[in-house]
Design a protein around this motif. Structure first.
Motif, short mmCIF file in Angstrom:
data_model
loop_
_atom_site.label_atom_id
_atom_site.label_comp_id
_atom_site.label_asym_id
_atom_site.label_seq_id
_atom_site.Cartn_x
_atom_site.Cartn_y
_atom_site.Cartn_z
N GLU A 140 0.82 -1.21 0.00
CA GLU A 140 0.00 0.00 0.00
C GLU A 140 0.86 1.26 0.00
O GLU A 140 0.50 2.26 -0.63
CB GLU A 140 -0.92 -0.01 1.22
CG GLU A 140 -1.94 1.11 1.24
CD GLU A 140 -2.87 1.02 2.44
OE1 GLU A 140 -3.63 1.98 2.66
OE2 GLU A 140 -2.81 -0.01 3.15
N ASP A 191 0.81 4.22 -3.00
CA ASP A 191 0.22 5.49 -2.59
C ASP A 191 0.88 6.64 -3.33
O ASP A 191 2.09 6.84 -3.26
CB ASP A 191 0.39 5.66 -1.08
CG ASP A 191 -0.31 6.91 -0.56
OD1 ASP A 191 -1.04 7.54 -1.33
OD2 ASP A 191 -0.14 7.23 0.63
N TYR A 210 0.33 1.17 9.08
CA TYR A 210 0.76 1.81 7.83
C TYR A 210 1.89 2.79 8.09
O TYR A 210 2.86 2.85 7.33
CB TYR A 210 -0.44 2.53 7.22
CG TYR A 210 -0.17 3.16 5.88
CD1 TYR A 210 -0.06 2.39 4.73
CD2 TYR A 210 0.00 4.54 5.76
CE1 TYR A 210 0.19 2.98 3.50
CE2 TYR A 210 0.25 5.13 4.54
CZ TYR A 210 0.34 4.34 3.41
OH TYR A 210 0.60 4.92 2.19
#
Length: 324
Positions: free
Chosen positions: A89, A93, A294
């Motif tokens: 991710e 991004d 994250y």
């Protein structure tokens, strides 16, 4: 009765040693004891540092990597392992890619600017005859000051309407700008502030390097015909400052990658993502959006990038460094 016993004991010793009579070395035991004492002294001195290095650096790093493999959020009572999904991710991004490009651009501006200006100021101070201590203190003061407080002062100076910078430009008939609110100027302005803040540190290191250059080398250069200051700089000063220059480049680059204070105080990453740096992205995801997993993945990627670039930089620069 005692003679057979003595004879048998000697025979047993010879049989255990292959028939060759051995004697204990008089120096083996003291040397071994000395080595053990030195090892004990070394670990006694280095042990606390190694312990705190592990507790304060390696152990938190391991913890961050473990958190990066989870979907944990701050305040959540449960979590689950998601493997390397957070890392996928991160690289997908667009905001992270923008902050990475901004950070690299920021570093590419700060490092050469700080090194060149720091060396120039050091040469000027070293060649002067008076007020050397005063000039050293003036240029080193920004490095010693709290960057957050200095950022507030810069915010006042760069205000679009009442800031001293724009007022000065108006007075001399030049166009003004919204320095921190324009996406074309926000990042370069932050880089200029970064150069200003690191300049004194580089200057002090270069001054120390200049002091260590033997005068005999300059005398030999004069004999060889390098009597102009530019020739002396090229043939003596710059080669002898190689180790110092390499250290300054690496330290300033690492400090530039760790830029956070000025971004947080002055621009908050804006306008848009024009001035957002990696550490600010990490901060926002972890402490504003509470995405701990994250944010930990961003921290791991950030650390890997910094370590890799530092090692590559050190290896490339080290090949061109002259050591005495």
């Amino acid at each position: 009765m005692s003679e057979p016993l003595a004879h048998s004991s000697v025979s047993d010793k010879r049989s255990r040693t292959g028939g060759v009579r051995t004697f204990p070395s008089p120096t083996a035991s003291p040397a071994r004891r000395r080595a053990s004492t030195e090892a004990l002294a070394a670990w006694t001195l280095a042990g606390p540092a190694v312990f705190f290095l592990f507790v304060l650096f390696f152990l938190p790093g391991i913890g961050v990597f473990v958190i990066a493999l989870t979907d944990w959020q701050f305040g959540a009572r449960s979590l689950s392992f998601v493997g390397f999904a957070n890392f996928g991710e991160v690289f997908a991004d667009a905001g992270f890619r923008a902050s990475l490009v901004n950070t690299i651009t920021y570093v590419l501006i700060i490092v050469p600017g700080t090194v060149v200006l720091g060396l120039l100021i050091a040469l000027l101070i070293e060649s002067g005859r008076s007020l050397r201590a005063f000039y050293r203190a003036i240029h080193f003061l920004p490095f010693m000051a709290t960057l957050t407080a200095m950022a507030v002062a810069w915010e006042a100076l760069l205000h679009p309407t009442i800031g001293l910078v724009n007022l000065t430009l108006v007075a001399i008939g030049l166009p003004t700008a919204n320095w921190l609110g324009d996406e074309n100027t926000a990042l370069p302005v932050l880089a200029v502030i970064g150069i200003w803040q690191n300049l004194g540190y580089a200057m002090v290191l270069f001054l120390a390097g200049l002091k260590s250059i033997p005068q005999d080398l300059y005398d030999a250069a004069d004999v060889d015909g390098a009597d102009i200051w530019l020739d002396r700089l090229r043939t003596v000063t710059l080669p002898m400052l190689g180790p110092v220059s390499m250290f300054v480049v690496i330290v300033v680059a690492v400090r530039a990658f760790e830029s956070f204070d000025t971004v947080k105080v002055l621009t908050q990453g804006g306008p848009g993502h024009a001035s957002e740096a990696l550490l600010y992205t990490l901060y926002r995801e972890s402490f504003e959006y509470l995405h701990a997993g994250y944010g930990a993945a961003i921290a791991v990627v950030f650390l890997a990038i910094v370590v890799t670039l530092t090692l590559v930089q050190a290896r490339v620069v080290d090949r061109k460094v002259h050591y005495q």
